[in-house]
Design a protein around this motif. Structure first.
Motif, PDB file in Angstrom:
ATOM      1  N   PRO A   1       9.583 -45.483 -29.684  1.00 50.01           N
ATOM      2  CA  PRO A   1       8.611 -44.392 -29.770  1.00 50.01           C
ATOM      3  C   PRO A   1       9.254 -43.131 -30.356  1.00 50.01           C
ATOM      4  O   PRO A   1      10.458 -42.904 -30.193  1.00 50.01           O
ATOM      5  CB  PRO A   1       8.202 -44.166 -28.314  1.00 50.01           C
TER       6      PRO A   1
ATOM      7  N   MET B   1       9.251 -40.164 -29.424  1.00 44.65           N
ATOM      8  CA  MET B   1       9.896 -39.289 -28.437  1.00 44.65           C
ATOM      9  C   MET B   1      11.273 -39.780 -28.024  1.00 44.65           C
ATOM     10  O   MET B   1      12.042 -39.049 -27.416  1.00 44.65           O
ATOM     11  CB  MET B   1       9.023 -39.177 -27.177  1.00 44.65           C
ATOM     12  N   GLN B   2      11.568 -41.033 -28.351  1.00 42.17           N
ATOM     13  CA  GLN B   2      12.851 -41.603 -27.911  1.00 42.17           C
ATOM     14  C   GLN B   2      13.830 -41.815 -29.061  1.00 42.17           C
ATOM     15  O   GLN B   2      14.842 -42.490 -28.894  1.00 42.17           O
ATOM     16  CB  GLN B   2      12.594 -42.922 -27.188  1.00 42.17           C
TER      17      GLN B   2
ATOM     18  N   ARG C   1       5.597 -28.648 -29.461  1.00 43.41           N
ATOM     19  CA  ARG C   1       6.714 -28.082 -28.691  1.00 43.41           C
ATOM     20  C   ARG C   1       6.781 -28.729 -27.310  1.00 43.41           C
ATOM     21  O   ARG C   1       7.860 -29.110 -26.833  1.00 43.41           O
ATOM     22  CB  ARG C   1       6.510 -26.571 -28.551  1.00 43.41           C
TER      23      ARG C   1
ATOM     24  N   LEU D   1       5.400 -31.573 -26.392  1.00 44.65           N
ATOM     25  CA  LEU D   1       5.569 -33.027 -26.482  1.00 44.65           C
ATOM     26  C   LEU D   1       7.023 -33.403 -26.753  1.00 44.65           C
ATOM     27  O   LEU D   1       7.573 -34.298 -26.125  1.00 44.65           O
ATOM     28  CB  LEU D   1       4.672 -33.572 -27.601  1.00 44.65           C
TER      29      LEU D   1
ATOM     30  N   GLY E   1       9.842 -31.218 -26.879  1.00 47.43           N
ATOM     31  CA  GLY E   1      10.941 -30.437 -26.310  1.00 47.43           C
ATOM     32  C   GLY E   1      11.923 -30.002 -27.375  1.00 47.43           C
ATOM     33  O   GLY E   1      11.541 -29.499 -28.434  1.00 47.43           O
ATOM     34  N   ASP E   2      13.206 -30.222 -27.127  1.00 52.71           N
ATOM     35  CA  ASP E   2      14.200 -29.748 -28.095  1.00 52.71           C
ATOM     36  C   ASP E   2      14.350 -30.680 -29.293  1.00 52.71           C
ATOM     37  O   ASP E   2      15.215 -30.466 -30.139  1.00 52.71           O
ATOM     38  CB  ASP E   2      15.536 -29.466 -27.421  1.00 52.71           C
TER      39      ASP E   2
ATOM     40  N   VAL F   1       4.772 -41.928 -27.639  1.00 56.38           N
ATOM     41  CA  VAL F   1       5.273 -41.524 -26.321  1.00 56.38           C
ATOM     42  C   VAL F   1       5.818 -42.681 -25.496  1.00 56.38           C
ATOM     43  O   VAL F   1       6.273 -42.477 -24.372  1.00 56.38           O
ATOM     44  CB  VAL F   1       4.181 -40.775 -25.519  1.00 56.38           C
ATOM     45  N   GLY F   2       5.759 -43.891 -26.018  1.00 61.63           N
ATOM     46  CA  GLY F   2       6.310 -45.025 -25.283  1.00 61.63           C
ATOM     47  C   GLY F   2       5.400 -45.504 -24.183  1.00 61.63           C
ATOM     48  O   GLY F   2       4.178 -45.376 -24.260  1.00 61.63           O
TER      49      GLY F   2
ATOM     50  N   TYR G   1       5.103 -31.603 -16.625  1.00 64.62           N
ATOM     51  CA  TYR G   1       4.743 -30.917 -17.860  1.00 64.62           C
ATOM     52  C   TYR G   1       4.543 -29.423 -17.616  1.00 64.62           C
ATOM     53  O   TYR G   1       4.119 -28.999 -16.562  1.00 64.62           O
ATOM     54  CB  TYR G   1       3.444 -31.490 -18.413  1.00 64.62           C
TER      55      TYR G   1
ATOM     56  N   PRO H   1      10.152 -25.396 -23.884  1.00 70.91           N
ATOM     57  CA  PRO H   1      11.392 -26.101 -24.199  1.00 70.91           C
ATOM     58  C   PRO H   1      12.599 -25.182 -24.141  1.00 70.91           C
ATOM     59  O   PRO H   1      12.563 -24.058 -24.624  1.00 70.91           O
ATOM     60  CB  PRO H   1      11.160 -26.588 -25.624  1.00 70.91           C
ATOM     61  N   VAL H   2      13.605 -25.662 -23.489  1.00 71.10           N
ATOM     62  CA  VAL H   2      14.854 -24.927 -23.419  1.00 71.10           C
ATOM     63  C   VAL H   2      15.892 -25.764 -24.126  1.00 71.10           C
ATOM     64  O   VAL H   2      15.891 -26.981 -24.014  1.00 71.10           O
ATOM     65  CB  VAL H   2      15.266 -24.709 -21.946  1.00 71.10           C
ATOM     66  N   ARG H   3      16.737 -25.120 -24.889  1.00 76.21           N
ATOM     67  CA  ARG H   3      17.725 -25.867 -25.652  1.00 76.21           C
ATOM     68  C   ARG H   3      18.517 -26.773 -24.723  1.00 76.21           C
ATOM     69  O   ARG H   3      19.050 -26.337 -23.703  1.00 76.21           O
ATOM     70  CB  ARG H   3      18.662 -24.896 -26.361  1.00 76.21           C
ATOM     71  N   GLY H   4      18.562 -28.031 -25.064  1.00 80.36           N
ATOM     72  CA  GLY H   4      19.318 -28.968 -24.259  1.00 80.36           C
ATOM     73  C   GLY H   4      18.532 -29.569 -23.119  1.00 80.36           C
ATOM     74  O   GLY H   4      19.010 -30.435 -22.429  1.00 80.36           O
ATOM     75  N   SER H   5      17.312 -29.079 -22.942  1.00 78.20           N
ATOM     76  CA  SER H   5      16.544 -29.595 -21.830  1.00 78.20           C
ATOM     77  C   SER H   5      16.013 -30.973 -22.161  1.00 78.20           C
ATOM     78  O   SER H   5      15.809 -31.331 -23.304  1.00 78.20           O
ATOM     79  CB  SER H   5      15.374 -28.664 -21.523  1.00 78.20           C
TER      80      SER H   5
ATOM     81  N   LYS I   1      13.096 -33.859 -22.182  1.00 80.71           N
ATOM     82  CA  LYS I   1      11.646 -33.946 -22.156  1.00 80.71           C
ATOM     83  C   LYS I   1      11.245 -34.626 -20.865  1.00 80.71           C
ATOM     84  O   LYS I   1      11.838 -35.591 -20.443  1.00 80.71           O
ATOM     85  CB  LYS I   1      11.146 -34.767 -23.339  1.00 80.71           C
TER      86      LYS I   1
ATOM     87  N   PHE J   1      -1.977 -31.411 -19.082  1.00 79.48           N
ATOM     88  CA  PHE J   1      -1.713 -31.037 -20.465  1.00 79.48           C
ATOM     89  C   PHE J   1      -2.913 -30.317 -21.064  1.00 79.48           C
ATOM     90  O   PHE J   1      -2.819 -29.247 -21.648  1.00 79.48           O
ATOM     91  CB  PHE J   1      -1.384 -32.292 -21.275  1.00 79.48           C
TER      92      PHE J   1
END
Lengths: 245, 109
Positions: free
Chosen positions: A148, A150-151, A177, A179, A181-182, B45-46, B83, B87-91, B93, B101
């Protein structure tokens, strides 16, 4: 040596533009940068001030003299990578294709799945440009057949042509953003100055030094540097990063 | 750049204008079907993909998500549990509840 791959499953999202801007940034920082155009359009050169009719040397170095602009060496390989035999050979000896003394910025066409599949496992980073549009978001499911979106740990996103005056654009920004994240490493604001700079065959910094998008592009390039660990190596030609070929 | 804009920037001694945020009122907020389609797509999203029908998402116009609605539903437990964090750098998901959502979109800027 770092291979940075630009490919989006949706065409017209600005992958070539972003590839060129990153190449220019890294060359300006002192890195030895090769920019490889693997698309039929062969439009990467325009972002370096070359006319559409300008021939670009092939990756194999057989034809033509080196084409260098702003410290970036331009090459093309669309013809080669259309060959199944070449792809098979490249898979076995990829390190021979990419000179390890350089950073390679590789622009892959949206529909060129075989090349994406070949290079992604070996790249330091795969940068996927998205637009804040339904058509672009709808292609997120085309990024990989094995995992996916996201992975995908080597895939990051740049949301291009963002326009906060438009509701869907704002909402898409929040959506992407939250969905990813970084995995979303930067956004670039829509700015007609970019189009105008290209029409003049001039760098954005010269044509529109106050462009808002120009600031975003600097942030984007810095984010890529940080992501693949280049920030400590400014001015050095030989760079080793995770994902080396 | 227009001459008046250039003069204003010079007067402010700035290279760029501050970016204005355009706010949405609650009534203007929409639940975009394309977002639901993406969130319901396992290719994106898996296994946490959220079938719209099973998540209590209100019907969204005529445009159905083009993904795989007949595939086995993902576990009914909250799929995107935490949720809501910027987003924080390095965080990492983290999974998000689809209803949350969309609720969040009601509060968008």
């Amino acid at each position: 040596m770092a291979v940075i791959l630009f490919q989006s499953p949706k065409g017209g999202t600005g992958s070539t533009f972003l590839a060129a801007q990153l190449a220019l940034h890294l060359a300006g920082r002192g890195y030895e940068v090769n920019a490889l155009d693997c698309t039929f359009q062969n439009a990467l050169k325009m972002h370096f001030g070359f006319m559409p009719s300008q021939p670009v040397p092939e990756l194999d170095g057989v034809e033509g003299e080196a084409l260098v602009a702003f410290g970036v060496k331009l090459l093309q390989a669309h013809h080669h990578f259309r060959s199944q035999a070449f792809l098979r050979e490249a898979e076995r000896q990829l390190d021979r294709l990419f000179d390890p003394a350089h950073i390679w910025i590789v622009d892959v066409a949206s529909e060129d799945r075989p090349l994406l599949d070949l290079l992604t496992p070996r790249c330091a980073l795969h940068i996927c440009a998205l637009l804040p549009t339904a058509a672009s978001l709808a292609t997120l499911n085309r990024l990989s057949e094995t995992a996916p979106a996201m992975q995908l740990d080597r895939t990051v996103f740049v949301l291009n042509q963002l326009d906060d005056r438009q509701k869907l654009s704002r909402h898409s920004h929040s959506f992407v953003r939250d969905l990813f994240g970084d995995q979303l490493i930067a956004t670039v604001r829509r700015d007609e100055a970019i189009n105008e700079a290209l029409a003049r065959f001039e760098p954005i910094a010269k044509n529109a030094p106050t462009s808002a998008a120009l600031q975003d592009l600097r942030f984007f390039a810095s984010a890529v540097e940080e992501r693949i660990g280049l920030t400590q190596a400014v001015g050095e030609a030989n760079v080793t990063v995770p994902g080396d070929v | 750049m227009r001459r008046d804009a250039r003069k204003l920037l010079e007067k402010l001694n700035r290279a760029d204008f501050a970016y204005r945020e355009f706010e949405d009122s609650f009534s203007e907020t929409e639940l975009w079907p394309i977002f639901a389609a993406v969130l319901g797509d396992q290719s994106v999203v898996g296994d946490d993909a959220a079938p719209q029908s099973s998540r209590g998402i209100p019907p969204i116009k005529a445009a159905a998500a083009p993904s795989k609605p007949q595939e086995p539903a993902s576990p009914p437990n909250p799929i995107f549990g935490s949720y809501g964090m910027a987003p924080v750098r390095g965080s990492e998901k983290k999974p998000v509840d689809l209803q949350e959502f969309f609720s969040r979109f009601s509060e968008l800027d």
